[in-house]
Design a protein around this motif. Structure first.
Motif, PDB file in Angstrom:
ATOM      1  N   THR A  59      30.184  26.915  13.126  1.00  0.00           N
ATOM      2  CA  THR A  59      29.001  26.655  12.313  1.00  0.00           C
ATOM      3  C   THR A  59      29.419  26.472  10.859  1.00  0.00           C
ATOM      4  N   SER A  60      28.995  25.364  10.247  1.00  0.00           N
ATOM      5  CA  SER A  60      29.313  25.127   8.834  1.00  0.00           C
ATOM      6  C   SER A  60      28.107  25.318   7.923  1.00  0.00           C
ATOM      7  N   TYR A  61      26.898  25.288   8.502  1.00  0.00           N
ATOM      8  CA  TYR A  61      25.680  25.519   7.715  1.00  0.00           C
ATOM      9  C   TYR A  61      24.569  25.909   8.681  1.00  0.00           C
ATOM     10  N   LYS A  62      23.718  26.847   8.236  1.00  0.00           N
ATOM     11  CA  LYS A  62      22.584  27.240   9.074  1.00  0.00           C
ATOM     12  C   LYS A  62      21.489  27.822   8.207  1.00  0.00           C
ATOM     13  N   ASP A  63      20.255  27.372   8.456  1.00  0.00           N
ATOM     14  CA  ASP A  63      19.077  28.045   7.923  1.00  0.00           C
ATOM     15  C   ASP A  63      18.029  28.065   9.032  1.00  0.00           C
ATOM     16  N   VAL A  64      16.798  28.381   8.736  1.00  0.00           N
ATOM     17  CA  VAL A  64      15.796  28.535   9.796  1.00  0.00           C
ATOM     18  C   VAL A  64      15.461  27.202  10.457  1.00  0.00           C
ATOM     19  N   ASP A  65      15.747  26.082   9.788  1.00  0.00           N
ATOM     20  CA  ASP A  65      15.344  24.781  10.299  1.00  0.00           C
ATOM     21  C   ASP A  65      16.496  23.858  10.663  1.00  0.00           C
ATOM     22  N   GLU A  66      17.737  24.263  10.404  1.00  0.00           N
ATOM     23  CA  GLU A  66      18.841  23.316  10.539  1.00  0.00           C
ATOM     24  C   GLU A  66      20.146  24.029  10.860  1.00  0.00           C
ATOM     25  N   LEU A  67      20.948  23.368  11.693  1.00  0.00           N
ATOM     26  CA  LEU A  67      22.238  23.905  12.114  1.00  0.00           C
ATOM     27  C   LEU A  67      23.266  22.785  12.039  1.00  0.00           C
ATOM     28  N   HIS A  68      24.384  23.031  11.323  1.00  0.00           N
ATOM     29  CA  HIS A  68      25.476  22.066  11.241  1.00  0.00           C
ATOM     30  C   HIS A  68      26.680  22.621  12.004  1.00  0.00           C
ATOM     31  N   LEU A  69      27.239  21.799  12.887  1.00  0.00           N
ATOM     32  CA  LEU A  69      28.376  22.204  13.708  1.00  0.00           C
ATOM     33  C   LEU A  69      29.570  21.326  13.364  1.00  0.00           C
ATOM     34  N   ARG A  70      30.744  21.913  13.292  1.00  0.00           N
ATOM     35  CA  ARG A  70      31.932  21.194  12.867  1.00  0.00           C
ATOM     36  C   ARG A  70      33.112  21.454  13.785  1.00  0.00           C
ATOM     37  N   GLY A  71      34.117  20.566  13.692  1.00  0.00           N
ATOM     38  CA  GLY A  71      35.395  20.785  14.338  1.00  0.00           C
ATOM     39  C   GLY A  71      36.378  21.371  13.351  1.00  0.00           C
ATOM     40  N   THR A  72      37.634  21.465  13.760  1.00  0.00           N
ATOM     41  CA  THR A  72      38.642  22.099  12.903  1.00  0.00           C
ATOM     42  C   THR A  72      39.179  21.153  11.835  1.00  0.00           C
ATOM     43  N   ARG A  73      39.057  19.854  12.023  1.00  0.00           N
ATOM     44  CA  ARG A  73      39.605  18.915  11.046  1.00  0.00           C
ATOM     45  C   ARG A  73      38.723  18.833   9.809  1.00  0.00           C
ATOM     46  N   ALA A  74      39.329  18.492   8.706  1.00  0.00           N
ATOM     47  CA  ALA A  74      38.582  18.315   7.462  1.00  0.00           C
ATOM     48  C   ALA A  74      37.641  17.121   7.595  1.00  0.00           C
ATOM     49  N   GLY A  75      36.518  17.185   6.861  1.00  0.00           N
ATOM     50  CA  GLY A  75      35.564  16.078   6.894  1.00  0.00           C
ATOM     51  C   GLY A  75      34.141  16.573   6.912  1.00  0.00           C
ATOM     52  N   SER A  76      33.261  15.798   7.475  1.00  0.00           N
ATOM     53  CA  SER A  76      31.845  16.164   7.557  1.00  0.00           C
ATOM     54  C   SER A  76      31.590  16.955   8.832  1.00  0.00           C
ATOM     55  N   PRO A  77      30.397  17.573   8.963  1.00  0.00           N
ATOM     56  CA  PRO A  77      30.068  18.188  10.250  1.00  0.00           C
ATOM     57  C   PRO A  77      30.036  17.133  11.352  1.00  0.00           C
ATOM     58  N   ALA A  78      30.250  17.564  12.592  1.00  0.00           N
ATOM     59  CA  ALA A  78      30.243  16.635  13.727  1.00  0.00           C
ATOM     60  C   ALA A  78      28.847  16.449  14.303  1.00  0.00           C
ATOM     61  N   VAL A  79      28.043  17.508  14.245  1.00  0.00           N
ATOM     62  CA  VAL A  79      26.704  17.498  14.836  1.00  0.00           C
ATOM     63  C   VAL A  79      25.748  18.213  13.893  1.00  0.00           C
ATOM     64  N   ILE A  80      24.569  17.631  13.712  1.00  0.00           N
ATOM     65  CA  ILE A  80      23.504  18.256  12.933  1.00  0.00           C
ATOM     66  C   ILE A  80      22.293  18.404  13.846  1.00  0.00           C
ATOM     67  N   ILE A  81      21.801  19.633  13.984  1.00  0.00           N
ATOM     68  CA  ILE A  81      20.635  19.913  14.827  1.00  0.00           C
ATOM     69  C   ILE A  81      19.522  20.444  13.938  1.00  0.00           C
ATOM     70  N   ARG A  82      18.372  19.783  13.996  1.00  0.00           N
ATOM     71  CA  ARG A  82      17.205  20.228  13.242  1.00  0.00           C
ATOM     72  C   ARG A  82      16.157  20.746  14.203  1.00  0.00           C
ATOM     73  N   LYS A  83      15.373  21.696  13.738  1.00  0.00           N
ATOM     74  CA  LYS A  83      14.324  22.265  14.568  1.00  0.00           C
ATOM     75  C   LYS A  83      13.217  21.236  14.746  1.00  0.00           C
ATOM     76  N   GLY A  84      12.802  21.026  15.988  1.00  0.00           N
ATOM     77  CA  GLY A  84      11.755  20.055  16.291  1.00  0.00           C
ATOM     78  C   GLY A  84      10.919  20.513  17.465  1.00  0.00           C
ATOM     79  N   ALA A  85       9.833  19.812  17.710  1.00  0.00           N
ATOM     80  CA  ALA A  85       8.906  20.203  18.774  1.00  0.00           C
ATOM     81  C   ALA A  85       9.509  20.015  20.155  1.00  0.00           C
ATOM     82  N   ARG A  86      10.420  19.074  20.284  1.00  0.00           N
ATOM     83  CA  ARG A  86      11.053  18.822  21.587  1.00  0.00           C
ATOM     84  C   ARG A  86      12.512  18.436  21.374  1.00  0.00           C
ATOM     85  N   SER A  87      13.294  18.511  22.450  1.00  0.00           N
ATOM     86  CA  SER A  87      14.705  18.150  22.371  1.00  0.00           C
ATOM     87  C   SER A  87      14.847  16.642  22.410  1.00  0.00           C
ATOM     88  N   ARG A  88      15.552  16.089  21.427  1.00  0.00           N
ATOM     89  CA  ARG A  88      15.791  14.650  21.420  1.00  0.00           C
ATOM     90  C   ARG A  88      16.973  14.313  20.518  1.00  0.00           C
TER      91      ARG A  88
END
Length: 377
Positions: A59-88
């Motif tokens: 995890t590289s960033y997390k608050d109540v509405d957002e989660l950033h997931l990263r790999g070990t290499r330098a750079g940007s996060p690999a996945v950004i997940i935001r809280k929403g009404a449904r999965s998409r």
């Protein structure tokens, strides 16, 4: 630019026939350098983070509405997940090769250059491709520093003995994700979507697949890489395939080696997660793969040892078959092929009838027969 025109001994036994799609644009607007990240929405972030850690993200960033997931290499996060009404899946973000590419792309598309949120930094051009998916092209984003990685094991190969008086005991732990590799998207408007990516983002095709007996109708899937000139890049950063609805298919994340992939899979299995298909080695791209379902049913892949191409190779052509998805490993599962009884397969079946009733897509009766032939191959 010189290109290889023979495919014997390269990545495919066949090249294009006269008049077939060349697999690249002669004058693209820009040439993106890589995928930056993928964006999703999910109703609940805790379960998403639990799976992510078991899969090997940090995890590289997390608050109540957002989660950033990263790999070990330098750079940007690999996945950004935001809280929403449904999965998409909400869309991919591509990394511009140059900051000057953003205004050029925005001007061509009639879009604007805007600032990304503070937790990412940088700028973006947001647009939509023909199948409706939101596409971001970003630059100047805040860079995460590298994390400790998972060292590949030292192997003895035949008479080449380099590991002496030492055993192999890889720990059963999450396979550390190194980086985002690629995303696969399904579209009802395959040719239009393919050309949009080639013409606007400068991507180039590594391999085309076509339905058996329908080559004259054109390809129905393409594995597409970034054009970095003579610099090597992944066999595919994006894959686009024809289908009865527009949807995310899967995304793939690189790990260190086969042992980390396999022991990471044992960890996921013991944690109660579902393996979809694996372990095996693909044909197009050559990756060793292992596919899993995350906490919301999204298909995600661990991969290692993939092909790396420069821009000199022209596309290969091959028929699409289920048996042709792997060189070795178990047969492609019903879950991976989308024919396992359940909510997803029912949605796909309903979309087939819907697509056949409409004229604004490429999914006609001939394509349906071709797709069913793939599922039974």
């Amino acid at each position: 630019m010189s290109t290889h025109h023979t495919h014997n001994g390269l990545h495919s036994e066949q090249g294009a026939l006269t008049g077939e799609h060349p697999g690249r644009s002669t004058n693209p607007v820009i040439k993106v350098r890589d995928l930056a990240w993928l964006e999703f929405e999910k109703p609940e972030l805790e379960g998403a983070e639990a799976f992510a850690h078991a899969f090997g993200f940090a995890t590289s960033y997390k608050d109540v509405d957002e989660l950033h997931l990263r790999g070990t290499r330098a750079g940007s996060p690999a996945v950004i997940i935001r809280k929403g009404a449904r999965s998409r899946f909400t869309g991919p973000a591509f990394l511009a090769a140059d900051d000057r590419d953003l205004p050029r792309l925005a001007d061509h598309l009639g879009a604007t250059v805007s600032a990304l949120p503070e937790n990412l930094g940088g700028l973006t051009v947001d647009t939509r491709e023909p199948s409706g998916a939101r596409v971001r092209v970003v630059s100047g984003c805040r860079q995460l520093t590298a994390l400790p990685g998972q060292a590949p094991l030292i192997h003895n190969f035949g008479s080449n003995i380099v590991r002496k008086n030492r055993t192999q005991r890889p720990p059963r732990e999450p396979a550390k994700v190194e980086r985002l590799g690629h995303v696969v998207l399904q579209t009802t408007r395959y040719r239009e979507t393919l050309d949009w990516y080639l013409e606007n983002l400068g991507l180039i095709v590594s391999d085309f697949l076509y339905y058996d007996g329908q080559r004259a109708k054109g390809p129905t899937m393409s594995f597409i890489r970034c054009d970095r000139g003579s610099e090597l890049t992944d066999h595919h950063t994006l894959a686009v395939t024809l289908g009865p609805r527009n949807r995310y298919v899967h995304s793939a994340y690189q790990v260190a080696d086969l042992d980390s992939l396999a022991t990471g899979g044992e960890f996921l299995k013991e944690a109660g997660y579902q393996r979809s298909w694996g372990i095996g080695r693909h044909i197009q791209g050559s990756q060793i793969f292992d596919y899993w379902r995350d906490d919301n049913g999204f298909l995600v892949e661990h991969f290692t040892d993939g092909d790396m191409f420069d821009n000199s190779l022209e596309p290969g052509w091959a028929p699409m078959t289920a048996s042709g998805l792997a060189q070795w490993g178990p047969p492609a599962s019903a879950d991976f092929l989308g024919i396992r009884p359940g909510r997803e397969s029912l949605a796909e079946l309903r979309s087939m009838f819907s697509a056949l009733r409409k004229s604004d897509n490429e999914f006609d009766m001939a394509r349906l027969r071709g797709l069913l032939k793939v599922a039974n191959s």
